[in-house]
Design an enzyme around this catalytic site. Structure first.
Site, mmCIF file in Angstrom:
data_model
loop_
_atom_site.group_PDB
_atom_site.id
_atom_site.type_symbol
_atom_site.label_atom_id
_atom_site.label_comp_id
_atom_site.label_asym_id
_atom_site.label_seq_id
_atom_site.Cartn_x
_atom_site.Cartn_y
_atom_site.Cartn_z
ATOM 1 N N ASN A 274 1.873 -28.366 -4.994
ATOM 2 C CA ASN A 274 3.112 -28.756 -5.660
ATOM 3 C C ASN A 274 4.281 -28.321 -4.779
ATOM 4 O OD1 ASN A 274 5.492 -28.684 -7.339
ATOM 5 N ND2 ASN A 274 4.167 -28.760 -9.134
ATOM 6 N N GLU B 2 3.804 -35.455 -11.856
ATOM 7 C CA GLU B 2 3.791 -34.844 -13.180
ATOM 8 C C GLU B 2 5.125 -35.078 -13.872
ATOM 9 O OE1 GLU B 2 1.041 -30.917 -12.120
ATOM 10 O OE2 GLU B 2 3.200 -30.686 -12.475
ATOM 11 N N HIS C 246 -0.961 -23.881 -13.126
ATOM 12 C CA HIS C 246 0.119 -23.018 -13.594
ATOM 13 C C HIS C 246 -0.268 -21.556 -13.405
ATOM 14 C CE1 HIS C 246 4.121 -23.170 -15.509
ATOM 15 N NE2 HIS C 246 3.859 -21.897 -15.750
ATOM 16 N N ASP C 247 0.428 -20.904 -12.473
ATOM 17 C CA ASP C 247 0.252 -19.483 -12.156
ATOM 18 C C ASP C 247 -1.099 -19.146 -11.526
ATOM 19 O OD1 ASP C 247 2.795 -18.975 -12.959
ATOM 20 O OD2 ASP C 247 2.266 -18.046 -14.870
ATOM 21 N N ARG D 200 21.230 -25.365 -0.742
ATOM 22 C CA ARG D 200 22.227 -25.416 0.327
ATOM 23 C C ARG D 200 22.754 -26.816 0.598
ATOM 24 N NH1 ARG D 200 22.521 -21.029 3.982
ATOM 25 N NH2 ARG D 200 24.086 -22.323 5.027
ATOM 26 N N HIS E 235 15.148 -29.856 -8.875
ATOM 27 C CA HIS E 235 14.364 -29.594 -7.658
ATOM 28 C C HIS E 235 13.958 -30.942 -7.060
ATOM 29 C CE1 HIS E 235 11.496 -29.737 -10.937
ATOM 30 N NE2 HIS E 235 11.769 -28.504 -11.314
ATOM 31 N N HIS F 16 6.926 -32.790 -9.504
ATOM 32 C CA HIS F 16 7.239 -32.795 -10.936
ATOM 33 C C HIS F 16 8.743 -33.006 -11.092
ATOM 34 C CE1 HIS F 16 6.309 -30.897 -15.108
ATOM 35 N NE2 HIS F 16 7.373 -31.695 -15.177
ATOM 36 N N GLY G 130 1.812 -24.485 -6.850
ATOM 37 C CA GLY G 130 3.088 -24.572 -6.164
ATOM 38 C C GLY G 130 3.756 -23.228 -5.986
ATOM 39 N N HIS G 131 4.244 -22.643 -7.071
ATOM 40 C CA HIS G 131 5.050 -21.422 -6.978
ATOM 41 C C HIS G 131 4.333 -20.306 -6.227
ATOM 42 C CE1 HIS G 131 8.132 -18.545 -8.187
ATOM 43 N NE2 HIS G 131 7.146 -17.700 -8.455
#
Length: 237
Positions: free
Chosen positions: A7, A70, A190-191, A18, A50, A43, A213-214
């Protein structure tokens, strides 16, 4: 092997902070594929904080692995997906003000709505997946919508695993077993991270794909993107 879809929303977040076009999300998508990722996930949200809708179009010709989009199936999102025809669309019931996804669908309550949306996507040859909490009734409800796959919402697992509670994987395994028995493909996200992905994969039967992703982007700040992708692939093998 479970496929790794990266992701890239966080890259867009960094770019947007920026202005301009650095880092370039299209180039990053090309790079993660070259490094071995088997898919790219985006997503887009209505406020485009984003990933922007234009990014989705720009990425279409550059994602040669699996392209997963997503989002909450509002009209703008549905129209975009039908135009782009990605490999997969993952339906997520995002609230407008949600910082990140924080719940799966109530597939029983939203059955008729999901049936209509999924039918439209499948008529255009797009694989469908529904973001769901690890509850057996939600898996049964997902089956009734006609979706191809489910994506298990793994935040609760990740939180408990970090506390040392390995039993937190049990409801996910039960849901995967039920999904497999009904002919539903199983994705997850997720996580998930380098710390928990191997354990999760080993306990989830028939896990086809994870979207990360994160954690992956954060881990890459220390270890480098190419190295991190190879580490995930090794743990998912």
């Amino acid at each position: 092997m479970t496929k790794l879809s990266v992701n890239i929303n966080k890259i867009a977040t960094l770019r947007n902070s920026r202005g301009g076009n650095f880092p370039n999300v299209v180039q990053f998508a090309k790079d993660v594929q070259a490094f071995g990722a088997q898919g790219v996930t985006i997503h887009p949200r209505p406020d485009e904080r984003h990933i922007r809708y234009q990014d989705a179009y720009d990425l279409k010709s550059e994602v040669y692995t699996e392209y997963n989009i997503e989002g909450n199936p509002i009209d703008k999102f549905v129209n975009m997906v039908l135009e782009l025809k990605p490999t997969q669309v993952t339906l997520v019931p995002d609230a407008v003000d949600a910082i990140t996804s924080n719940a799966g669908w109530d597939t029983v309550k939203n059955k008729d709505f999901l049936i209509d949306v999924i039918k439209e996507f499948k008529n255009h040859g797009i694989r469908t997946s529904i973001f769901v909490d690890p509850e057996l009734k939600q898996i049964e409800g997902a089956k009734a919508t006609g979706t191809d796959r489910i994506e298990l919402y793994t935040e609760a697992f990740a939180h408990e695993f970090a506390l040392g509670n390995k039993l937190a994987v049990k409801p996910y395994a039960a849901c995967a077993e039920l999904a497999n028995s009904m002919g539903l493909g199983v994705n997850a996200g997720h996580d998930l991270s380098l710390d928990n992905i191997k354990f999760f994969k080993e306990h989830i039967p028939g896990l086809l794909e994870v979207s990360i992703g994160h954690a992956l982007i954060s881990e890459s700040l220390y270890l480098g993107v190419e190295n991190v992708i190879q580490m995930y692939l090794q743990k998912l093998g």
